[in-house]
Every structure is written in C-alpha cells, then in structure tokens.
Write a protein that holds these residues in place. Sequence first.
Motif, PDB file in Angstrom:
ATOM      1  N   SER A 359       0.926  -1.265   0.008  1.00 34.92           N
ATOM      2  CA  SER A 359       0.079   0.102   0.160  1.00 34.92           C
ATOM      3  C   SER A 359       0.985   1.317   0.091  1.00 34.92           C
ATOM      4  O   SER A 359       0.496   2.138  -0.599  1.00 34.92           O
ATOM      5  CB  SER A 359      -0.736   0.002   1.203  1.00 34.92           C
ATOM      6  N   GLU A 360       1.971   1.257   0.714  1.00 33.21           N
ATOM      7  CA  GLU A 360       3.004   2.285   0.939  1.00 33.21           C
ATOM      8  C   GLU A 360       3.467   2.527  -0.493  1.00 33.21           C
ATOM      9  O   GLU A 360       3.751   3.758  -0.757  1.00 33.21           O
ATOM     10  CB  GLU A 360       4.142   2.020   1.801  1.00 33.21           C
ATOM     11  N   VAL A 361       3.874   1.755  -1.374  1.00 34.50           N
ATOM     12  CA  VAL A 361       4.575   1.694  -2.752  1.00 34.50           C
ATOM     13  C   VAL A 361       3.148   2.086  -3.701  1.00 34.50           C
ATOM     14  O   VAL A 361       3.639   2.690  -4.805  1.00 34.50           O
ATOM     15  CB  VAL A 361       5.205   0.538  -3.082  1.00 34.50           C
ATOM     16  N   GLY A 362       2.066   1.767  -3.359  1.00 36.09           N
ATOM     17  CA  GLY A 362       1.095   1.991  -4.343  1.00 36.09           C
ATOM     18  C   GLY A 362       0.739   0.812  -5.349  1.00 36.09           C
ATOM     19  O   GLY A 362       0.223   1.230  -6.410  1.00 36.09           O
ATOM     20  N   ILE A 363       0.672  -0.345  -4.989  1.00 41.61           N
ATOM     21  CA  ILE A 363       0.366  -1.464  -5.799  1.00 41.61           C
ATOM     22  C   ILE A 363      -0.503  -2.514  -5.132  1.00 41.61           C
ATOM     23  O   ILE A 363      -0.539  -2.344  -3.861  1.00 41.61           O
ATOM     24  CB  ILE A 363       1.728  -2.079  -6.547  1.00 41.61           C
ATOM     25  N   ASP A 364      -0.979  -3.499  -6.077  1.00 38.39           N
ATOM     26  CA  ASP A 364      -1.987  -4.434  -5.357  1.00 38.39           C
ATOM     27  C   ASP A 364      -0.947  -5.806  -5.548  1.00 38.39           C
ATOM     28  O   ASP A 364       0.199  -5.808  -5.928  1.00 38.39           O
ATOM     29  CB  ASP A 364      -3.200  -4.618  -6.214  1.00 38.39           C
ATOM     30  N   ASN A 365      -1.688  -6.785  -5.134  1.00 43.00           N
ATOM     31  CA  ASN A 365      -0.974  -8.261  -4.892  1.00 43.00           C
ATOM     32  C   ASN A 365      -0.722  -8.593  -6.260  1.00 43.00           C
ATOM     33  O   ASN A 365       0.520  -9.100  -6.427  1.00 43.00           O
ATOM     34  CB  ASN A 365      -1.958  -9.260  -4.313  1.00 43.00           C
ATOM     35  N   GLU A 366      -1.454  -8.535  -7.124  1.00 44.75           N
ATOM     36  CA  GLU A 366      -1.116  -9.066  -8.662  1.00 44.75           C
ATOM     37  C   GLU A 366       0.012  -8.239  -9.291  1.00 44.75           C
ATOM     38  O   GLU A 366       0.821  -8.816  -9.716  1.00 44.75           O
ATOM     39  CB  GLU A 366      -2.280  -9.135  -9.571  1.00 44.75           C
ATOM     40  N   THR A 367      -0.193  -6.970  -9.064  1.00 46.10           N
ATOM     41  CA  THR A 367       1.146  -6.114  -9.709  1.00 46.10           C
ATOM     42  C   THR A 367       2.283  -6.491  -9.122  1.00 46.10           C
ATOM     43  O   THR A 367       3.473  -6.407  -9.741  1.00 46.10           O
ATOM     44  CB  THR A 367       0.602  -4.785  -9.474  1.00 46.10           C
ATOM     45  N   TYR A 368       2.385  -6.780  -7.821  1.00 53.43           N
ATOM     46  CA  TYR A 368       3.608  -7.164  -7.059  1.00 53.43           C
ATOM     47  C   TYR A 368       4.123  -8.357  -7.790  1.00 53.43           C
ATOM     48  O   TYR A 368       5.318  -8.650  -7.897  1.00 53.43           O
ATOM     49  CB  TYR A 368       3.209  -7.297  -5.334  1.00 53.43           C
ATOM     50  N   TRP A 369       3.234  -9.266  -7.747  1.00 54.50           N
ATOM     51  CA  TRP A 369       3.590 -10.686  -8.655  1.00 54.50           C
ATOM     52  C   TRP A 369       4.299 -10.516  -9.960  1.00 54.50           C
ATOM     53  O   TRP A 369       5.272 -11.091 -10.219  1.00 54.50           O
ATOM     54  CB  TRP A 369       2.418 -11.523  -8.470  1.00 54.50           C
ATOM     55  N   ARG A 370       3.508  -9.894 -10.888  1.00 58.71           N
ATOM     56  CA  ARG A 370       3.940  -9.648 -12.088  1.00 58.71           C
ATOM     57  C   ARG A 370       5.460  -8.734 -11.828  1.00 58.71           C
ATOM     58  O   ARG A 370       6.431  -9.356 -12.874  1.00 58.71           O
ATOM     59  CB  ARG A 370       3.070  -8.411 -12.875  1.00 58.71           C
ATOM     60  N   SER A 371       5.694  -7.973 -11.209  1.00 57.21           N
ATOM     61  CA  SER A 371       6.870  -7.260 -11.044  1.00 57.21           C
ATOM     62  C   SER A 371       7.989  -8.189 -10.409  1.00 57.21           C
ATOM     63  O   SER A 371       9.113  -8.107 -11.051  1.00 57.21           O
ATOM     64  CB  SER A 371       6.863  -6.264 -10.272  1.00 57.21           C
ATOM     65  N   LEU A 372       7.666  -9.422  -9.823  1.00 55.04           N
ATOM     66  CA  LEU A 372       8.515 -10.170  -9.094  1.00 55.04           C
ATOM     67  C   LEU A 372       8.918 -11.022 -10.351  1.00 55.04           C
ATOM     68  O   LEU A 372      10.183 -11.555 -10.458  1.00 55.04           O
ATOM     69  CB  LEU A 372       7.780 -10.852  -7.997  1.00 55.04           C
ATOM     70  N   LEU A 373       7.943 -11.442 -11.027  1.00 57.23           N
ATOM     71  CA  LEU A 373       8.242 -12.391 -12.328  1.00 57.23           C
ATOM     72  C   LEU A 373       9.208 -11.683 -13.419  1.00 57.23           C
ATOM     73  O   LEU A 373      10.290 -12.378 -13.707  1.00 57.23           O
ATOM     74  CB  LEU A 373       7.011 -12.764 -13.085  1.00 57.23           C
ATOM     75  N   GLN A 374       9.081 -10.376 -13.607  1.00 55.92           N
ATOM     76  CA  GLN A 374      10.050  -9.697 -14.449  1.00 55.92           C
ATOM     77  C   GLN A 374      11.293  -9.637 -13.891  1.00 55.92           C
ATOM     78  O   GLN A 374      12.387  -9.987 -14.391  1.00 55.92           O
ATOM     79  CB  GLN A 374       9.563  -8.396 -14.581  1.00 55.92           C
ATOM     80  N   ALA A 375      11.270  -9.689 -12.449  1.00 59.78           N
ATOM     81  CA  ALA A 375      12.592  -9.392 -11.810  1.00 59.78           C
ATOM     82  C   ALA A 375      13.485 -10.542 -12.000  1.00 59.78           C
ATOM     83  O   ALA A 375      14.761 -10.612 -12.185  1.00 59.78           O
ATOM     84  CB  ALA A 375      12.416  -8.854 -10.408  1.00 59.78           C
ATOM     85  N   TYR A 376      12.627 -11.896 -11.739  1.00 61.58           N
ATOM     86  CA  TYR A 376      13.375 -13.018 -11.747  1.00 61.58           C
ATOM     87  C   TYR A 376      13.837 -13.382 -13.017  1.00 61.58           C
ATOM     88  O   TYR A 376      15.026 -14.126 -13.325  1.00 61.58           O
ATOM     89  CB  TYR A 376      12.695 -14.161 -11.193  1.00 61.58           C
ATOM     90  N   GLN A 377      13.282 -13.053 -14.114  1.00 65.31           N
ATOM     91  CA  GLN A 377      13.524 -13.388 -15.482  1.00 65.31           C
ATOM     92  C   GLN A 377      14.821 -12.731 -15.641  1.00 65.31           C
ATOM     93  O   GLN A 377      15.691 -13.395 -16.367  1.00 65.31           O
ATOM     94  CB  GLN A 377      12.413 -12.791 -16.656  1.00 65.31           C
ATOM     95  N   TRP A 378      15.055 -11.374 -15.468  1.00 66.46           N
ATOM     96  CA  TRP A 378      16.228 -10.559 -15.489  1.00 66.46           C
ATOM     97  C   TRP A 378      17.343 -10.999 -14.812  1.00 66.46           C
ATOM     98  O   TRP A 378      18.533 -11.256 -15.385  1.00 66.46           O
ATOM     99  CB  TRP A 378      15.911  -8.951 -15.509  1.00 66.46           C
TER     100      TRP A 378
END
Length: 386
Positions: A359-378
């Motif tokens: 909430s402090e960063v301003g994202i929801d659960n799914e957005t967090y998951w998508r960002s995590l997948l992108q990060a692991y890929q890189w």
Amino acid sequence: MFASDSSPFPLVGLKPVSNTQNQWVALAFQPVTGAAPSALLSLLSDADAQVLASLDCIIPLTDPLQLELSHLDGLATGRIVLSIPAAACDDEAALKRCAALSDAGCRLLVEGEAGIHASRAGVRGLNVDCGAALPSALAMLTFPGPHLARNAAAAARVEECRKAGFTWFSGAPAEPSADEPGDDGTSRKRLLALLGLLARDADSRELEALLKQDPALSYHLLKLVNSAAFAPASPIHNFGQAINVLGRRQLQRWLQLLLYARREVDGPPNALLPLAALRAAQMEALSKLQGGDRDAQDMAFLVGVFSLLDVLLAMPMTEIVAALNLDLDVVRALVERAGPLGAMLRLVEQHEPDAGALSEVGIDNETYWRSLLQAYQWALQVSRNV
C-alpha cells in the motif's frame, strides 16, 4: 493500483534456493495471507510464470489433504516440490495423499525429522531450519535428497551443512570474506571509478584506459558483449566496440552488476550477484508501473543494485555513498530506507511482503507478483551471462 486486503489474488513472495555452487536451482513460495496450496499452484499455470520454467518451485503444504490431484492438471509436476510438516507423516490419510501426489510426479520434502515411514509417502529430502541445530545423520541418510538448509547465515555454518549432506540452501547469503584469495579489492575500486566516469559523461578513451588495467574486468565485459544476449555478427575484441555495442546506459548497468561478479574467472559465482540483479530489476519494474520516466527507472535500478554493497565490501553504507556522486533521494534510500525509493527498497527486500508495504508503494497483490516475475527473469539472465 493499491494493495487491498480483500484482493482475491494471493500475496506471495519468492525466496531463491541455491546449490553448493551459488546457482539458483529452485524458488520457495512464501504465502503471506494463508493462501491455499491450490491457489499457489494456479500461479504456475499463468503464462507469465513460464519465466520460472528452469527452476523447481517449492510449495508449502501444511495439510496434504488440502491438495487434490485435480489441482495438478496441466502443470509440469516434475518442477513441483511440496514441503510438508513432519507431523503430517503421522497421519495415515495424509501419508496416502502424499504418496498419490508423489506418484503424480511431485517431489516431497519434510520439514524437520520424520521416521522411516515418511519414505512410504514419497518423501525425498529434508527441509530444515539449520540456524539452531542440524538433523541427525540417520535422518539425513533416510532420504535420497536433495536436502534443503534454511537460515545457514554464517559461512562456517553453510560449510557444516554441506558436510552434513545438504545441497540446497535458502536464506541470506553468507557474507564474503575480505581476505579471500585472488581479491585485493582493486577490481571493485576500478569499477567504482568507471561508474564515476560514466556519471560525468567522460570520453570513451578514458573508459578504455581504465578497462585495460583490469584483466578480470576486461574478461567479463568482452564475455558479455559476445554472449547470446547481444549476438554480434562477428566477435568483439576491443573495448571501443564493446562500449558502442552496449551503449552507455547499458554499460553503466552491467558495471554496477559486475561489482558482484565472481572474484576469479573459474571460481563459483558470487551469491550476491543474482540477488542484487533481482532487487534492481524489481525496483525498475515498480518504478515503471508507477509511471516513472526513464530517469526515475534508472534511479530505482541503481538503488536496488547498490543496496547490497555494504555486505559485499564489508563497509558502512555511509562510507560507500560518500565516495560516489549520487542523487540525494538515492542516498536517503540506501542509508535510511527513507523516501519513495526507500519504501520501494524495503518492499523488494522482503521475501514475504505485507499488505502495508504494498500500500505504501501503491500497488496491489497481482502487480507485485508481475513485477517479481519480471525481476526473476532478468536476474536469471544476468546470472548466466556475467
């Protein structure tokens, strides 16, 4: 988008699991809101999750009876590792369900010590918190492995676990030894000097002159530009070409990551490298999702990649940032975890994120998951090319 406790999307973190060569071999799912195992498995069926296809996925299974065989439909069960508590092995119905899951292709780990009867359920290894005590030799020999050691933080403890038979490790990487053979600290000093030259847009000849002073750095840079990620038409052998192929922005990023590269050409990779790449990539992804422009994304990336320098160099972060010409927002994030970038860094440092941090960063659960997948890929790409 803002995090919400009512979101139907499970809030899940991922914790990397490494082998004895510091290479990532699996990801341990860290459900935050008590998500059912079936919900965690459903994440693997997402097309975006295919970026994790090269890694095993460890799913916690508190009650084996919660998971039906139908929940495995369409999944690559050979990649799924179910982690069950030792107490589950005392229940006959749970043992039968575990055996059925094993027959379906899943592998099982048991958390703690379990009797020989656990092998009837298809259990192959132990999943142990090794921060306090190691399991008995008999417990280790009961199952073929691999065995997973959690929270073996000190290098000496990691070595004890290896000798005991553990081959998978999860937790904070052991701090590198400052007096490790083959490392006099000069390579990293030159890297920091190169980053300083790039920050002031120095002439390419100045960059080349400094690169030529470091054989290990030269090796890593030429290895990178000749890798499949860039696929040059003909081999690149000089630094001027390497700089042109990469471009200054990309060169700056790879130099930041090369701070964490292996100390010796033929040595094992530094355990901090993929973790720094992961933080940097997720910081960049979150900045982009928040509408940040290219400069904002670069700044977020820098915070993520520099966030482990104090561990790498065994120096206070205040001394490190004092030697670099960094934006004040970057300094506050690195030293105090303050400001918007600091809040973002606190989030990506968590393997088990909480809704308040999202909430402090301003994202929801799914957005967090998508960002995590992108990060692991890189991060996976980086760890294979650096």
